[in-house]
Design an enzyme around this catalytic site. Structure first.
Site, mmCIF file in Angstrom:
data_model
loop_
_atom_site.group_PDB
_atom_site.id
_atom_site.type_symbol
_atom_site.label_atom_id
_atom_site.label_comp_id
_atom_site.label_asym_id
_atom_site.label_seq_id
_atom_site.Cartn_x
_atom_site.Cartn_y
_atom_site.Cartn_z
ATOM 1 N N ARG A 35 -63.714 -31.498 -41.308
ATOM 2 C CA ARG A 35 -64.390 -32.794 -41.505
ATOM 3 C C ARG A 35 -65.027 -33.201 -40.177
ATOM 4 O O ARG A 35 -64.398 -33.111 -39.117
ATOM 5 C CB ARG A 35 -63.403 -33.880 -41.984
ATOM 6 C CG ARG A 35 -62.822 -33.547 -43.373
ATOM 7 C CD ARG A 35 -62.108 -34.743 -43.980
ATOM 8 N NE ARG A 35 -63.043 -35.777 -44.401
ATOM 9 C CZ ARG A 35 -62.674 -37.012 -44.734
ATOM 10 N NH1 ARG A 35 -61.402 -37.360 -44.669
ATOM 11 N NH2 ARG A 35 -63.573 -37.901 -45.110
ATOM 12 N N ASP B 86 -62.685 -44.204 -37.691
ATOM 13 C CA ASP B 86 -62.561 -42.754 -37.555
ATOM 14 C C ASP B 86 -63.099 -42.274 -36.217
ATOM 15 O O ASP B 86 -62.756 -41.185 -35.750
ATOM 16 C CB ASP B 86 -63.277 -42.055 -38.703
ATOM 17 C CG ASP B 86 -62.560 -42.332 -40.019
ATOM 18 O OD1 ASP B 86 -62.702 -43.459 -40.540
ATOM 19 O OD2 ASP B 86 -61.810 -41.458 -40.474
ATOM 20 N N ASN C 114 -66.448 -45.874 -39.672
ATOM 21 C CA ASN C 114 -65.279 -46.030 -40.540
ATOM 22 C C ASN C 114 -65.739 -45.851 -41.981
ATOM 23 O O ASN C 114 -66.932 -45.680 -42.255
ATOM 24 C CB ASN C 114 -64.623 -47.411 -40.324
ATOM 25 C CG ASN C 114 -63.264 -47.516 -40.998
ATOM 26 O OD1 ASN C 114 -62.464 -46.582 -40.940
ATOM 27 N ND2 ASN C 114 -62.991 -48.631 -41.658
#
Lengths: 343, 343
Positions: A88, A234, A244
């Protein structure tokens, strides 16, 4: 905290992930014994939440290695690192944790203890996260005491991190201290982490909460029922821009309109001073089927196009403060972040 | 327009409602032969969309009456009117259409033609709505030509109204004229009218569109992909405040932040000069189960509280213009609305 299932555990040389896709209906775990299972667990959101992904990846580098000798562990260690980082792109904790493990492997010259040293590093990452969440709880507590009617988005709680979580940590701490808090929980489409995870853990811990659809936040704010919004992130860039879960920027804009404070809560491991601003953050675009289906059930006509950006970037100008384990950061963020990262 | 199913029809002395809850998977109709069935059809959203509700109620007052004599029709006509108005509180068209029928009943002194006169009044309401939608298409066309990259919320199209719809009318007209339009469609939680209805009708009519979750709008706007937002409304107050599907105010606030024009498209039957401002509009609060389920599947833990306000009120200051069948209204709305309503 009540007995909560742990999102990530290292047990009998196996990575055990709570399958967050099945919550709240079922509490199931997935056992990962191969690096491919770890990759899939991160990619497919069995484990999610920036810090939890980092912890899972740190342990995940070790699956299948406990009975290998050091040379075999070293042989493809770099490849394994790169492979997991590619699972990711947006959350910085993933690369941060993996690179800490990579450094540890390079630093360790005692072949007999390589596995033990790497395991200890992963456990340190996990333990430091626990400590950071506790610190975030303390730093954020006065804000929640002053603004007990909250709204949050996605899940930045126990399931995303360790124990108390990030955004939920000050809320749990206030609740433990007897502050009467109430939390509006955005359901957080498309994958419903708010409805499935945040509502689940707040309810389980007896924190008063009300679930809403994401598009109801403005109306609820106009009723005067929200004193403060608090979310996780994040990745926080050097200038304070924060990536985020999709929908976060939306809330920050509403907060500006309604003059409601908007806080981001993160451990320092989520701050990336190598990322100058939000423009440099890659936003993961996920499969459009996530928007067109729910749990395999189609909700849209066949053949219609859809988009599914997983994150958005909230401009630093919309952020009232960043709650970290090293204190509350205030604007100008370029200065306050640089200062705290120099430590 | 391709051959679209009609949301409301009067056929063989029966009210025929397209069951919009079943779309896009199934095109089914519900036949209403009793006033209770009409009430339920409105209440349970078999038929929805402010103008369509009004039309359904106008015909609905007549179910079971075609072979009654005038005295019997008159006996409980007022009660039937009050009963249908109570089905949903927010959309003004419901009360407006029912009260037109009530006036018609009072005006008619020829007992032998009472049913025929009432039916003609209902047909007039239906026909006037068709004409209004066409006028809205013409008034809004230049705006869509200048801003062909659109975003809309909920469903204010063919299914909500007659033929072209309100918010979608200028889009259909532009598409028919060869303008290359693209429409981002908010899925519109909790009942997914965007995903199920707007995406369905745009796709069926070959209008290029992309479905998004409601919380993605800010991110899509930040990418520069939206020139204009256009929505319908359930009631416009005398000062221009507009009640529409929950999530609409959210979009209007985003438009202000990103400097994107925000338009509301309504027939004059949706403007209520008796309502001074949005503060006077009752917002229907629907059952929380709508939020705790997704397309019929539970998504939240059992026992968690939820809210489901069906509408919000967009303050007139956030509205760039109101596209009506009597022209484009601009601020100050108190003046422009008063003028056109006297018209």
């Amino acid at each position: 905290m009540k007995d909560m299932p742990r999102s990530v555990e290292w047990r009998d040389n196996t990575l055990v992930l709570l399958d967050q896709r099945k919550l709240p209906q079922r509490e199931e775990v997935v056992l990962c014994d191969t690096i491919e299972q770890v990759f899939d667990g991160i990619r497919a959101l069995t484990v999610r939440g920036a810090p939890a992904i980092g912890i899972a990846a740190a342990y995940g580098l070790l699956v299948g290695s406990h009975n290998k000798d050091a040379a075999d562990i070293r042989a493809d260690f770099n490849e394994r690192c790169d492979y997991l980082i590619s699972a990711r792109p947006t959350a910085v904790n993933l690369a941060w944790a993996v690179n800490r493990m990579r450094d540890c492997e390079r630093r360790c010259h005692k072949e007999s203890s390589l596995f033990a040293d790497l395991l200890q590093e992963a456990q340190s990452i996990h333990e430091e996260d626990r400590v950071a969440c506790n610190a975030i709880a303390d730093v954020g507590l006065p804000l929640v005491e002053a603004h007990p009617n909250l709204l949050t988005h996605c899940n930045a709680g126990s399931l995303a991190v360790s124990e108390l979580g990030t955004a939920l940590a000050p809320i749990y701490r206030a609740h433990q201290k007897g502050v009467k808090v109430h939390v509006f929980v955005d359901e957080t489409r498309p994958l419903l982490q708010g409805a499935r995870l945040t509502a689940y853990e707040l309810h389980r811990n007896d924190v008063d909460c009300t679930l809403i659809s994401d598009n109801m936040a403005a109306h609820i704010m106009s009723e005067g029922k929200v004193d403060m919004v608090i979310v996780g992130a994040d990745r926080v860039a050097a200038n304070g821009d924060a990536a985020n879960k999709i929908g976060t920027m939306n809330l920050a804009i509403l907060c500006q309109y309604f003059s409601i404070p908007f806080y981001v809560a993160v451990p320092l491991s989520t701050v990336d001073i190598e990322t100058t601003s939000g423009d440099d953050i890659e936003i993961e675009e996920r499969d459009a089927s996530e928007v067109k289906e729910y749990a395999g059930h189609p909700i849209a006509p066949v053949g219609v196009a859809a988009r599914s950006p997983a994150f958005d970037v909230t401009p630093h100008k919309l952020i009232t403060g960043i709650i970290t384990d090293a204190g509350l950061l205030k604007p100008p963020y370029t200065e306050s972040i640089a200062k705290v990262m120099k430590g």
